[in-house]
Design an enzyme around this catalytic site. Structure first.
Site, PDB file in Angstrom:
ATOM      1  N   TYR A   1      -4.937   4.978   6.193  1.00  0.00           N
ATOM      2  CA  TYR A   1      -4.064   3.671   5.885  1.00  0.00           C
ATOM      3  C   TYR A   1      -5.019   2.527   5.645  1.00  0.00           C
ATOM      4  CZ  TYR A   1      -1.258  -0.370   7.017  1.00  0.00           C
ATOM      5  OH  TYR A   1      -0.670  -1.640   6.924  1.00  0.00           O
TER       6      TYR A   1
ATOM      7  N   LYS B   1       0.812   0.101  -0.142  1.00  0.00           N
ATOM      8  CA  LYS B   1       2.149   0.724   0.562  1.00  0.00           C
ATOM      9  C   LYS B   1       2.768   1.211  -0.511  1.00  0.00           C
ATOM     10  CE  LYS B   1       1.793  -2.080   4.618  1.00  0.00           C
ATOM     11  NZ  LYS B   1       2.300  -3.385   5.335  1.00  0.00           N
TER      12      LYS B   1
ATOM     13  N   TYR C   1       7.032  -9.083   2.569  1.00  0.00           N
ATOM     14  CA  TYR C   1       7.323  -8.989   3.946  1.00  0.00           C
ATOM     15  C   TYR C   1       8.629  -9.762   4.278  1.00  0.00           C
ATOM     16  CZ  TYR C   1       2.045  -8.647   3.677  1.00  0.00           C
ATOM     17  OH  TYR C   1       0.724  -7.814   3.374  1.00  0.00           O
TER      18      TYR C   1
ATOM     19  N   SER D   1      -1.670  -4.542   1.644  1.00  0.00           N
ATOM     20  CA  SER D   1      -0.272  -3.889   1.665  1.00  0.00           C
ATOM     21  C   SER D   1       0.137  -3.479   0.423  1.00  0.00           C
ATOM     22  CB  SER D   1       0.698  -4.948   2.375  1.00  0.00           C
ATOM     23  OG  SER D   1       0.408  -5.085   3.665  1.00  0.00           O
TER      24      SER D   1
ATOM     25  N   VAL E   1      -2.317  -9.211   2.436  1.00  0.00           N
ATOM     26  CA  VAL E   1      -2.764 -10.352   3.009  1.00  0.00           C
ATOM     27  C   VAL E   1      -3.971 -10.705   2.504  1.00  0.00           C
ATOM     28  CG1 VAL E   1      -1.738  -9.991   5.214  1.00  0.00           C
ATOM     29  CG2 VAL E   1      -3.763  -8.767   4.766  1.00  0.00           C
TER      30      VAL E   1
END
Lengths: 320, 320, 320, 320
Positions: free
Chosen positions: A194, A70, A246, A67, A264
């Site tokens: 992605y 992102k 998160y 992540s 993660v």
């Protein structure tokens, strides 16, 4: 002991002190390749604007961005398409929901993803990257990362394959986004981008360099080049603070107070603006990369968060 | 023109330039007394650590704190009970939901309110204030505010009565919290405290002074006194950034980047830490109070947000 | 006028009287092929256990089963796998949600679909049908339908293609189900079966025959054969009453009181058990098929529901 | 053995056979007075249209109606205000949610409660009863029940007080309904009526008589009087089938197939229309009352549901 040595000692002590926290977490189990990582690993790198780096722990370890990517695709999409285009397709509001939640796409019409740091928003962002194929889009992203880190990064194909096979939840998100009109390319292309961006391998030093550039508002102090606009950099930092950790982002802001993004894989990227480290013995305006693969239920590295909190406190770094 | 005059001119220009934005909003209609306010009012005050203040617009207007009070009771509860006690009863996560949403109390067990800036969390916080009666609790709060603002503030009884009569949604929240064990005193007492704190009347100068103290981590630069701990002040700022502007907090952080809290009265409180205004021509580390009663659908002053954005840009103030 | 003629007159009058209601609805727009249907069509067939049929309106029209097929695949899956197997993978609780809602798959762990009449549950059911390929599964289903209707039904390929191209929302549901372990075969296979079963073409007479067999607890009174078990038939009727008319099922039960299932093509299937029509002038225990392509926002044929209510009242048919 | 004796033997056997199931449940713990009941009790009464009754188990026990009262106030409100008035304020759709859920009041605008069998809807219904005070409304309800049962029922004050003290969740629902405009009288009045109706004490014989009248469409076969309209009776039965057994209503319809309403006291009321018991050895068209205070997680009597299923199967009673 010299000042530099003292700072190195701080990170070494930190790693020693917090490595044990890994026991309270476990490696991400839903991605088979991540489950095999050594949960006791812990590494950190801090790099200042003069290129000065302190490092400790298993800093040679390669791990995937997950992540953390992102933030990078958000920045790249803004560079490619401009902020207005991007913000028309993804909002910048935190949600309090888990990263892979689909509920809000149905409950909040017209289903615009709430922010680029949750999976739904990140898939939308990946679909916006320019390029005629996933491969072209990824080439652009890797090129962008090479500019920042100074080395050619690669995609861990095994991790990608592992995630690709088990990407049903992400596929559900992507098809839902497609149905609502928030996907800019076919589902399978968006997902390939992605999941491959998530599988890019880095070291803590790479992360620290990324953090350094974001900290300096898009300016690369080592290259002395503006890589992306101040406006986009500031928005990226705002997003990292409100949504980066998160659904523990609020607690992270409250207790640590630095723009950060976790993955993660156990990765954490932090960007410490100069003004947020005025009282730090470390050169002001630094980037921090952390790796500790044992994560908590929310998805953040257990030891990594503790280590970052320790450094933030020790060096009096906070944006608040 | 002197430097001071130049800065005064900036706020005067800002008020002139953005007053017209009020047309895009309207006074809060669900509280009868607020609906009667003049929607075209706009006022601002900025106060620096040396007591230097610039003011513009309808700065003599008295208006009620409404949700801005949530920051203050949170700080007071932390002073009274300590952070651990408070955080056991209210989380610090943003939600993306409307301020009066009840859904999450049921959908996220055990129903701990997500943060002190939404109504549910604020009612829980109000229930925690020490005192044997609502009146005692409010006396403490008013005393605390008098310390900061240097004048005795009062509760607008008519506004309180107006809200008390129509507080069904807040009563629903309070009874739900009581049922889940997240209320420290009887419902009616908690609501009385909550609605009276919302009805405390201030001017933009009062707000600016509150912002000044928060900006300086609990230290009152004019009184040269530490009113509350740095730790609590930093958490308050973090909460203001992640949750302070209702479910537009993410966008506010992204586009303006200052700790701020709004109220449906059209009030906005902003706290600008010294390090977030290093390049400002205005003395670093200031508080800002804004009043513009025409609010948008989310609950934020339309003209007020524009004015604050203008000042943040003009004076290069941002935490990011 | 003979008794038979009188009953024929009732359905003819009914069609005339309610055809105009179509104006209050419109053909399903999200499936291009359905949008092209003539919204003013209305047709009905009622068939009794002696084979006696009354018909009125555009009864020669072919239309696709759409969601009506959900009852049939549920029955077939129970025949194939047994009730316990099926009920382990799909619950039988109504939801009050729209037919294509995904929220509950996330909000109610472990994500078992609530009933076979909403899309999520129906896709799960389709995935359970026995057969090594979608084609084998569909062959079984078509064979089953041929037994009931006495004629070979076919899949409207154009409708299937039209739905297949725009099936993003259903794909989202299917991938979510796969992720949670509630899909018995690959997503694309389940979707092919599901969308092809929806595209099977029937007439109101076919529907009436299906209703007749369900009304008679799985016994085909014309063939004098038990096609499926009484237990499964009763459960199908219970599901039709609690969940058959989308999220208007409660109102349908309250105001009409017959086991029925609708489709967005404007189809309605009703099964009237003998005991629910004791006072009917029509032979007791009948099946009813209705077609009226203009549907309301919930997905039910506007004129069709009115017509069915008229018949239920006129002939005193109700299970309550 | 005579026919009558045989049927008595059936219920006696049933009670013996299923009493042990109580172990799988427990008395409602959230209402202190209910928690003190003997969990091993089990009782049943079945009454036919000729007044013939069979009884077994602890049939002398008095217990409170709890949610069973929701059917009765719905009927009474329809008698008082007419169906259109009632249905404008409460819908008749099942939800799949727990009986005390508040989510849907916010998520489905304008917040009309989904049906009268969940707490939200039942409180709305109680608020609609005619009368100038809770006491007048309850007097009417008790009079209505006396007509049906032939004896004066009373409210168990201790149970009412016990529920009144702990009614925070219901207060939350009531205030929310008030806020949305779905309450016809002040909150405290509506709650007093609601909680007192829940505390009315009955025996299984009383329940069976209520079921008998509902079964016969509002006609009391012993009094030979029509107490309420057929239309209202049929709607009550439809509601019992779609929503009567909390969020296990779908399963109850699927596996048992009778209009029934349960309460957390362990009460179950069932109404078996004549046509649903054509093949029963028991006189057709009966009412059934069951009491077994050990309830499952959803709120239904564990042994009671098993016993009712046994009787439905044994006597071939079903509406499907």
């Amino acid at each position: 002991m010299e000042k530099k040595d003292m700072q190195e000692q701080v990170v070494i002590n930190g790693v020693e002190q917090f490595r044990g926290f890994a026991k309270e977490g476990r490696c991400a189990s839903y991605i088979p390749m991540l489950a095999e990582r050594n949960p006791d690993h812990l590494a950190v790198s801090v790099i200042g604007p003069d290129g000065y780096e302190v490092r400790a722990g298993d800093s040679e370890e390669l791990f995937t961005l997950q992540s953390v990517s992102k933030v990078l695709t958000f920045i790249l999409a803004c560079m490619d398409k401009g902020l207005p285009y991007v913000l028309e397709r993804v909002d910048v509001e935190p949600t309090g929901d888990t990263f892979n939640s689909i509920i809000r796409l149905e409950s909040h019409q017209p289903g615009k993803p709430f922010n680029p740091m949750i999976n739904a928003g990140a898939i939308t962002v990946s679909s916006m990257l320019t390029g005629h194929s996933p491969s072209e889009k990824l080439t652009k992203l890797l090129h962008f990362l090479q500019q920042i880190t100074g080395r050619a990064l690669t995609i861990n194909e095994a991790v990608f394959q592992s995630e690709w096979q088990t990407a049903n939840r992400n596929r559900a998100l992507a098809y839902y986004l497609m149905d609502s009109g928030f996907l800019d390319c076919p589902v399978e292309e968006a997902l390939e981008v992605y999941l491959k961006q998530c599988a890019i391998e880095v070291t803590v030093t790479d992360l620290a360099k990324i953090g350094l550039v974001i900290a300096h508002d898009g300016y690369h102090p080592l290259l002395k080049t503006q890589l992306f606009s101040k406006e986009v950099a500031k928005m990226a930092k705002a997003l990292m603070v409100t949504c980066g950790m998160y659904n523990a982002s609020g607690k992270f802001a409250a207790f640590i107070g630095l723009p950060a993004k976790s993955g993660v894989s156990g990765a954490i990227l932090a960007a410490v603006p100069s003004h947020a480290s005025l009282h730090s013995p470390f050169p002001t305006g630094c980037g921090i990369g952390i790796y500790g693969p044992a994560i908590d239920e929310i998805g953040n590295s257990v030891a990594g968060v503790q280590l970052l909190k320790y450094l933030a406190t020790k060096w009096q770094m906070t944006i608040f």
